[in-house]
Design a protein around this motif. Structure first.
Motif, PDB file in Angstrom:
ATOM      1  N   ARG A   1       0.868  -1.387  -0.033  1.00  0.00           N
ATOM      2  CA  ARG A   1      -0.155  -0.028  -0.060  1.00  0.00           C
ATOM      3  C   ARG A   1       0.994   1.192   0.078  1.00  0.00           C
ATOM      4  N   HIS A   2       1.970   1.198   0.878  1.00  0.00           N
ATOM      5  CA  HIS A   2       2.803   2.284   0.701  1.00  0.00           C
ATOM      6  C   HIS A   2       3.451   2.620  -0.628  1.00  0.00           C
ATOM      7  N   PHE A   3       3.922   1.672  -1.222  1.00  0.00           N
ATOM      8  CA  PHE A   3       4.581   1.647  -2.448  1.00  0.00           C
ATOM      9  C   PHE A   3       3.210   2.486  -3.585  1.00  0.00           C
ATOM     10  N   GLY A   4       2.057   2.120  -3.338  1.00  0.00           N
ATOM     11  CA  GLY A   4       1.155   2.574  -4.316  1.00  0.00           C
ATOM     12  C   GLY A   4       0.872   3.973  -3.984  1.00  0.00           C
ATOM     13  N   ALA A   5       0.948   4.465  -2.685  1.00  0.00           N
ATOM     14  CA  ALA A   5       0.532   5.855  -2.283  1.00  0.00           C
ATOM     15  C   ALA A   5       1.628   6.596  -2.575  1.00  0.00           C
ATOM     16  N   VAL A   6       3.015   6.332  -2.526  1.00  0.00           N
ATOM     17  CA  VAL A   6       3.950   7.048  -3.192  1.00  0.00           C
ATOM     18  C   VAL A   6       4.116   7.272  -4.477  1.00  0.00           C
ATOM     19  N   LEU A   7       3.377   6.160  -5.296  1.00  0.00           N
ATOM     20  CA  LEU A   7       3.616   6.369  -6.852  1.00  0.00           C
ATOM     21  C   LEU A   7       2.337   7.124  -7.234  1.00  0.00           C
ATOM     22  N   LEU A   8       1.320   7.342  -6.406  1.00  0.00           N
ATOM     23  CA  LEU A   8       0.213   8.372  -6.728  1.00  0.00           C
ATOM     24  C   LEU A   8       0.556   9.790  -6.415  1.00  0.00           C
ATOM     25  N   VAL A   9       1.525   9.907  -5.380  1.00  0.00           N
ATOM     26  CA  VAL A   9       2.050  11.309  -5.133  1.00  0.00           C
ATOM     27  C   VAL A   9       3.000  11.724  -6.248  1.00  0.00           C
ATOM     28  N   LEU A  10       3.539  10.959  -6.748  1.00  0.00           N
ATOM     29  CA  LEU A  10       4.534  11.259  -7.848  1.00  0.00           C
ATOM     30  C   LEU A  10       3.914  11.531  -9.125  1.00  0.00           C
ATOM     31  N   VAL A  11       2.654  10.929  -9.285  1.00  0.00           N
ATOM     32  CA  VAL A  11       2.012  11.252 -10.493  1.00  0.00           C
ATOM     33  C   VAL A  11       1.278  12.495 -10.164  1.00  0.00           C
ATOM     34  N   ALA A  12       0.748  12.605  -9.117  1.00  0.00           N
ATOM     35  CA  ALA A  12       0.259  14.067  -8.902  1.00  0.00           C
ATOM     36  C   ALA A  12       1.253  15.166  -8.850  1.00  0.00           C
ATOM     37  N   VAL A  13       2.127  15.136  -8.539  1.00  0.00           N
ATOM     38  CA  VAL A  13       3.288  16.203  -8.722  1.00  0.00           C
ATOM     39  C   VAL A  13       3.584  16.359 -10.356  1.00  0.00           C
ATOM     40  N   LEU A  14       3.964  15.232 -10.804  1.00  0.00           N
ATOM     41  CA  LEU A  14       4.095  15.364 -12.264  1.00  0.00           C
ATOM     42  C   LEU A  14       2.789  16.175 -13.052  1.00  0.00           C
ATOM     43  N   CYS A  15       1.724  15.958 -12.548  1.00  0.00           N
ATOM     44  CA  CYS A  15       0.389  16.459 -13.298  1.00  0.00           C
ATOM     45  C   CYS A  15       0.535  18.123 -12.930  1.00  0.00           C
ATOM     46  N   ALA A  16       0.854  18.126 -11.733  1.00  0.00           N
ATOM     47  CA  ALA A  16       0.588  19.808 -11.248  1.00  0.00           C
ATOM     48  C   ALA A  16       1.990  20.457 -11.992  1.00  0.00           C
ATOM     49  N   MET A  17       3.068  20.117 -12.345  1.00  0.00           N
ATOM     50  CA  MET A  17       3.812  20.624 -13.020  1.00  0.00           C
ATOM     51  C   MET A  17       3.556  20.961 -14.430  1.00  0.00           C
ATOM     52  N   VAL A  18       2.877  20.093 -14.878  1.00  0.00           N
ATOM     53  CA  VAL A  18       2.669  19.960 -16.576  1.00  0.00           C
ATOM     54  C   VAL A  18       1.147  21.093 -16.679  1.00  0.00           C
ATOM     55  N   ASP A  19       0.125  20.660 -15.880  1.00  0.00           N
ATOM     56  CA  ASP A  19      -1.006  21.358 -15.904  1.00  0.00           C
ATOM     57  C   ASP A  19      -1.608  21.462 -14.586  1.00  0.00           C
ATOM     58  N   PRO A  20      -1.741  22.681 -14.328  1.00  0.00           N
ATOM     59  CA  PRO A  20      -2.170  22.906 -12.598  1.00  0.00           C
ATOM     60  C   PRO A  20      -3.481  22.411 -12.414  1.00  0.00           C
ATOM     61  N   GLY A  21      -4.302  22.464 -13.450  1.00  0.00           N
ATOM     62  CA  GLY A  21      -5.896  21.944 -13.560  1.00  0.00           C
ATOM     63  C   GLY A  21      -5.900  20.428 -13.191  1.00  0.00           C
ATOM     64  N   LYS A  22      -5.053  19.754 -13.674  1.00  0.00           N
ATOM     65  CA  LYS A  22      -4.976  18.279 -13.458  1.00  0.00           C
ATOM     66  C   LYS A  22      -4.791  18.159 -12.013  1.00  0.00           C
ATOM     67  N   TRP A  23      -4.154  18.862 -11.378  1.00  0.00           N
ATOM     68  CA  TRP A  23      -3.767  18.761  -9.839  1.00  0.00           C
ATOM     69  C   TRP A  23      -5.314  18.572  -9.235  1.00  0.00           C
ATOM     70  N   ARG A  24      -6.119  19.364  -9.445  1.00  0.00           N
ATOM     71  CA  ARG A  24      -7.306  19.138  -8.527  1.00  0.00           C
ATOM     72  C   ARG A  24      -8.157  17.972  -9.028  1.00  0.00           C
ATOM     73  N   GLU A  25      -7.918  17.484 -10.179  1.00  0.00           N
ATOM     74  CA  GLU A  25      -8.655  16.043 -10.515  1.00  0.00           C
ATOM     75  C   GLU A  25      -7.820  14.853  -9.738  1.00  0.00           C
ATOM     76  N   VAL A  26      -6.742  14.917  -9.941  1.00  0.00           N
ATOM     77  CA  VAL A  26      -5.803  13.834  -9.094  1.00  0.00           C
ATOM     78  C   VAL A  26      -6.129  13.932  -7.538  1.00  0.00           C
ATOM     79  N   SER A  27      -6.035  15.216  -6.819  1.00  0.00           N
ATOM     80  CA  SER A  27      -6.201  15.303  -5.456  1.00  0.00           C
ATOM     81  C   SER A  27      -7.526  14.867  -5.190  1.00  0.00           C
ATOM     82  N   GLY A  28      -8.442  15.172  -5.932  1.00  0.00           N
ATOM     83  CA  GLY A  28      -9.887  14.566  -5.763  1.00  0.00           C
ATOM     84  C   GLY A  28      -9.983  13.204  -5.620  1.00  0.00           C
ATOM     85  N   PHE A  29      -9.309  12.586  -6.694  1.00  0.00           N
ATOM     86  CA  PHE A  29      -9.419  11.172  -6.758  1.00  0.00           C
ATOM     87  C   PHE A  29      -8.700  10.478  -5.503  1.00  0.00           C
TER      88      PHE A  29
END
Length: 433
Positions: free
Chosen positions: A399-427
């Motif tokens: 579970r910890h490995f999956g959580a860390v992976l999701l955080v990395l994806v969220a950070v990459l999305c925020a760097m590319v498109d701030p709008g995507k951050w809200r979608e990922v954080s809501g998920f």
């Protein structure tokens, strides 16, 4: 009139086929006898080639008769009458040769006819083995094994006998043991100067003593345990080593007296080196340790004092086939079972880490554990390790490995498109804790 037809009755019933076989054999042997006077002028290579052709012709004659009987709808395809011929040929080959006859050639030809009765894989079916015993084939075969004209002939006889007693055929094991096969094979293991003959003898010995207490006792009383250990210690060929390991395993399996004798002869120190050898040797060596220590508290103590525990844990930590890992787990279990000192030594040598790695292969609780994981769990329990805690930690790490992976994806999305951050954080907010 209503009695079951005997092998001799079937021989008479199929006289034409049997006579064709005998005529073929007689023709081949007559041709060989005519040429005998000329052989001394030939080179050794020509002699060997002529013997090979003779054996091929004899085997072909036997196979032709076997094939012919398959199309006979009135004949039960047990080939029992052919075993009568095989027995006669084996017996005749032991007689004093006539003038000009070569005993080696006669015995090779007789063994070749025995091989011709087997299946394409070189084995015998259960009915074939029963018919061989009825025809009395085993006794002259053991006689050739004892008094064969050459080492090569004795090795061929050992191969044929091994096929007849394989897979724990008790009836043939009894007959072979009564004929003195155990001591004869032990003598070949100890005294033969030819590696192939020692290998064939050790393999045959392993098949003969398999789950057969009378043969196990005869081997121990005849000093064969020490001979097999000596062969294992001095072997320089892989096939010879494997045959010796197989013989040790079957001689020791379930026999406490033999187990103690093998350990006293130093077999554990020899197989400890085998655990670091080739993949095949590691598997066989682990099997020997498991059978030599099984339910034997005295051997447990001796096994715990050497390097066996460290070597077995090394096998568990390496990338090995499932069968090798399973045997290594069994061997380690037999060493630590009910022995607190050995359990402590195994933990100190890193057993828990190696067993954790095997348990981690079960990624989810819904997935059924494999036989290896069940064995690893049992071994951890024997050593007093909390298996439920280990399994829980495995799930947490996943579970910890999956959580860390999701955080990395969220950070990459925020760097590319701030709008995507809200979608990922809501998920992520909707994920269960």
């Amino acid at each position: 009139g209503g009695s079951t037809p005997t092998a001799r009755d079937r021989f008479e019933k199929h006289g034409r086929l049997a006579m064709s076989l005998l005529i073929g054999i007689s023709t081949v042997m007559a041709q060989r006898t005519v040429k005998m006077s000329m052989q001394e002028q030939k080179s050794m290579k020509e002699k060997v080639e002529e013997e090979r052709e003779t054996n091929e012709q004899l085997s072909k004659c036997m196979q032709q008769v076997c094939d012919a009987t398959k199309t006979d709808t009135t004949f039960e395809p047990d080939y029992a009458y052919l075993w009568v011929i095989v027995e006669r040929r084996l017996t005749d080959s032991l007689a004093t040769p006539k003038f000009g006859e070569d005993p080696t050639t006669l015995q090779r030809a007789a063994l070749e006819s025995l091989r011709g009765m087997s299946t394409e894989s070189g084995a015998y079916t259960l009915s074939m083995k029963n018919e061989a015993a009825d025809a009395g084939v085993i006794a002259p075969l053991v006689a050739i094994l004892r008094n064969g004209a050459s080492d090569a002939v004795r090795a061929a006889a050992a191969d044929r006998l091994a096929a007849l007693v394989a897979l724990h055929h008790v009836r043939n094991q009894d007959v072979a043991a009564a004929a003195g096969a155990v001591t004869t094979l032990g003598a070949l293991v100890e005294k033969s100067a030819r590696s192939a003959t020692r290998t064939a003898a050790a393999t045959c010995l392993a098949r003969l003593v398999r789950d057969h207490p009378p043969s196990m006792e005869a081997a121990r009383d005849g000093g064969i345990i020490e001979s097999v250990v000596s062969m294992l210690r001095s072997s320089r060929h892989e096939d010879e080593t494997e045959a010796a390991l197989e013989a040790v395993a079957w001689l020791a399996k379930g026999n406490r007296v033999n187990q103690t004798a093998f350990v006293k002869a130093g077999v554990l120190s020899i197989v400890a080196a085998g655990l670091m050898g080739s993949p095949t040797h590691r598997q066989s060596a682990a099997w020997v340790v498991a059978t030599a220590v099984e339910r034997n508290t005295r051997n447990q103590v001796i096994a715990g004092e050497g390097e066996l525990v460290t070597q077995l844990i090394g096998v568990l930590s390496a990338s090995a086939p499932a069968r090798t890992l399973q045997l290594a787990l069994k061997a380690l279990m037999e060493i630590v079972r009910g022995n607190e000192a050995n359990c402590t030594a195994a933990v100190r040598c890193g057993a828990v880490t190696a067993l954790r790695a095997i348990l981690r292969r079960q990624r989810t609780r819904a997935q059924a554990p494999s036989r290896l994981q069940v064995a690893a769990k049992d071994l951890l329990l024997e050593m007093g390790v909390d298996v439920d805690y280990e399994a829980q930690m495995t799930v947490y790490r996943s579970r910890h490995f999956g959580a860390v992976l999701l955080v990395l994806v969220a950070v990459l999305c925020a760097m590319v498109d701030p709008g995507k951050w809200r979608e990922v954080s809501g998920f992520m907010a909707r994920l269960p804790s």
